[in-house]
Design an enzyme around this catalytic site. Structure first.
Site, PDB file in Angstrom:
ATOM      1  N   GLY A  46       0.831  -1.194   0.000  1.00 54.30           N
ATOM      2  CA  GLY A  46       0.000   0.000   0.000  1.00 54.30           C
ATOM      3  C   GLY A  46       0.865   1.242   0.000  1.00 54.30           C
ATOM      4  O   GLY A  46       2.010   1.208   0.457  1.00 54.30           O
ATOM      5  N   GLN A  51       3.363   9.901   0.745  1.00 54.76           N
ATOM      6  CA  GLN A  51       4.632   9.188   0.929  1.00 54.76           C
ATOM      7  C   GLN A  51       5.612   9.449  -0.224  1.00 54.76           C
ATOM      8  O   GLN A  51       6.799   9.185  -0.084  1.00 54.76           O
ATOM      9  CB  GLN A  51       4.388   7.682   1.099  1.00 54.76           C
ATOM     10  CG  GLN A  51       3.714   7.339   2.430  1.00 54.76           C
ATOM     11  CD  GLN A  51       3.495   5.857   2.585  1.00 54.76           C
ATOM     12  OE1 GLN A  51       2.540   5.315   2.059  1.00 54.76           O
ATOM     13  NE2 GLN A  51       4.395   5.187   3.276  1.00 54.76           N
ATOM     14  N   CYS A  94       5.973   0.112   7.677  1.00 53.71           N
ATOM     15  CA  CYS A  94       5.636   1.254   6.828  1.00 53.71           C
ATOM     16  C   CYS A  94       6.821   1.563   5.923  1.00 53.71           C
ATOM     17  O   CYS A  94       7.966   1.587   6.386  1.00 53.71           O
ATOM     18  CB  CYS A  94       5.313   2.452   7.715  1.00 53.71           C
ATOM     19  SG  CYS A  94       4.885   3.924   6.788  1.00 53.71           S
ATOM     20  N   LEU A  95       6.529   1.826   4.653  1.00 50.37           N
ATOM     21  CA  LEU A  95       7.615   2.144   3.713  1.00 50.37           C
ATOM     22  C   LEU A  95       8.338   3.422   4.108  1.00 50.37           C
ATOM     23  O   LEU A  95       9.482   3.630   3.724  1.00 50.37           O
ATOM     24  CB  LEU A  95       7.062   2.265   2.289  1.00 50.37           C
ATOM     25  CG  LEU A  95       6.503   0.973   1.678  1.00 50.37           C
ATOM     26  CD1 LEU A  95       5.836   1.260   0.345  1.00 50.37           C
ATOM     27  CD2 LEU A  95       7.593  -0.073   1.522  1.00 50.37           C
ATOM     28  N   HIS A 136      -4.344   2.054   7.812  1.00 51.35           N
ATOM     29  CA  HIS A 136      -2.957   2.543   7.812  1.00 51.35           C
ATOM     30  C   HIS A 136      -2.772   3.639   6.752  1.00 51.35           C
ATOM     31  O   HIS A 136      -2.180   4.690   7.016  1.00 51.35           O
ATOM     32  CB  HIS A 136      -2.029   1.348   7.550  1.00 51.35           C
ATOM     33  CG  HIS A 136      -0.565   1.677   7.491  1.00 51.35           C
ATOM     34  ND1 HIS A 136       0.357   1.169   8.384  1.00 51.35           N
ATOM     35  CD2 HIS A 136       0.159   2.437   6.627  1.00 51.35           C
ATOM     36  CE1 HIS A 136       1.561   1.622   8.085  1.00 51.35           C
ATOM     37  NE2 HIS A 136       1.470   2.388   7.011  1.00 51.35           N
ATOM     38  N   GLU A 137      -3.311   3.388   5.548  1.00 50.68           N
ATOM     39  CA  GLU A 137      -3.127   4.342   4.444  1.00 50.68           C
ATOM     40  C   GLU A 137      -3.979   5.600   4.628  1.00 50.68           C
ATOM     41  O   GLU A 137      -3.526   6.706   4.325  1.00 50.68           O
ATOM     42  CB  GLU A 137      -3.443   3.694   3.096  1.00 50.68           C
ATOM     43  CG  GLU A 137      -2.591   2.486   2.737  1.00 50.68           C
ATOM     44  CD  GLU A 137      -1.095   2.727   2.830  1.00 50.68           C
ATOM     45  OE1 GLU A 137      -0.644   3.882   2.700  1.00 50.68           O
ATOM     46  OE2 GLU A 137      -0.362   1.747   3.056  1.00 50.68           O
ATOM     47  N   HIS A 140      -2.297   7.898   6.775  1.00 48.60           N
ATOM     48  CA  HIS A 140      -1.267   8.687   6.083  1.00 48.60           C
ATOM     49  C   HIS A 140      -1.857   9.961   5.484  1.00 48.60           C
ATOM     50  O   HIS A 140      -1.230  11.017   5.524  1.00 48.60           O
ATOM     51  CB  HIS A 140      -0.634   7.878   4.941  1.00 48.60           C
ATOM     52  CG  HIS A 140       0.533   7.037   5.351  1.00 48.60           C
ATOM     53  ND1 HIS A 140       1.646   7.555   5.967  1.00 48.60           N
ATOM     54  CD2 HIS A 140       0.776   5.702   5.216  1.00 48.60           C
ATOM     55  CE1 HIS A 140       2.526   6.573   6.203  1.00 48.60           C
ATOM     56  NE2 HIS A 140       2.018   5.437   5.765  1.00 48.60           N
TER      57      HIS A 140
HETATM   58 ZN    ZN Z   1       2.847   3.564   5.961  1.00 47.41          ZN
END
Ligand code: ZN
Length: 186
Positions: A46, A51, A94-95, A136-137, A140
């Site tokens: 995701g 991000q 998380c990326l 989660h997204e 963000h």
């Molecule tokens: Zn994340």
């Protein structure tokens, strides 16, 4: 399509509240294409537009397993409209906080309304990994990170490590090596 840099903690942009998308045009398509390319390359399941530094409420996702055909999902202006009382714990990553994983408790099921990439209203009821990933997204898009749900002690520790690494211009060293990259939610 272009591969974009993923913002890493403690980049302040990650704390921005993203703006709703109003125009469903070529530039939105381009953004979505770039997000998929960046997400698949990472690899992650995701990604939120912020991000890659774009403060717009756009989320891409693909929960297909390695041996399954890809299943790209796009959520524009997603919003949780219902969440279950029942909660579930999932180890999240998380990326934007690479190589760090921690258990997070969230509602186990959610209903989300969103627009598809043509601007058509949609609704989805999600459980399991999809429910976790959506929350989660969507977080963000509101400037919230999964480390906001862990203890202050752990959050301070991880933030310090990333700040130190950013200062030195080095990647953060993983704490442990026994974790699968598939835990990177996005
Ligand atoms: Zn994340």
């Amino acid at each position: 399509m272009a591969l974009r840099d993923i913002l890493i903690l403690p980049d302040k942009k990650l704390r921005l509240k993203s703006e709703p998308v109003k125009q469903f045009d070529k530039s939105l398509r381009g953004l979505i294409d770039d997000m998929f390319e960046t997400m698949y390359a990472a690899p992650g399941i995701g990604l939120a537009a912020i991000q890659i530094g774009v403060p717009q409420r756009v989320v891409t996702m693909d929960l297909a397993k390695k041996d399954e055909p890809s299943a790209p999902l796009v959520f524009v202006n997603p919003e949780v409209i219902w969440k279950s009382d029942e909660r579930a714990t999932y180890e999240e990553g998380c990326l934007s906080i690479p190589e760090y994983y921690e258990e997070v408790e969230r509602p186990s099921a959610v209903k989300v309304k969103y627009l598809d990439q043509d601007g058509k209203p949609q609704e989805i009821e999600a459980t399991g990994l999809l429910a976790t990933c959506l929350q989660h997204e969507i977080d963000h898009t509101n400037g919230i990170l999964f480390i906001d749900y862990i203890s202050k002690l752990k959050r301070d520790m991880v933030t310090k490590r990333f700040k130190k690494a950013a200062k030195k211009g080095e990647p953060v060293k993983p704490l442990s090596e026994d974790k699968e990259p598939s835990h990177h939610i996005g």
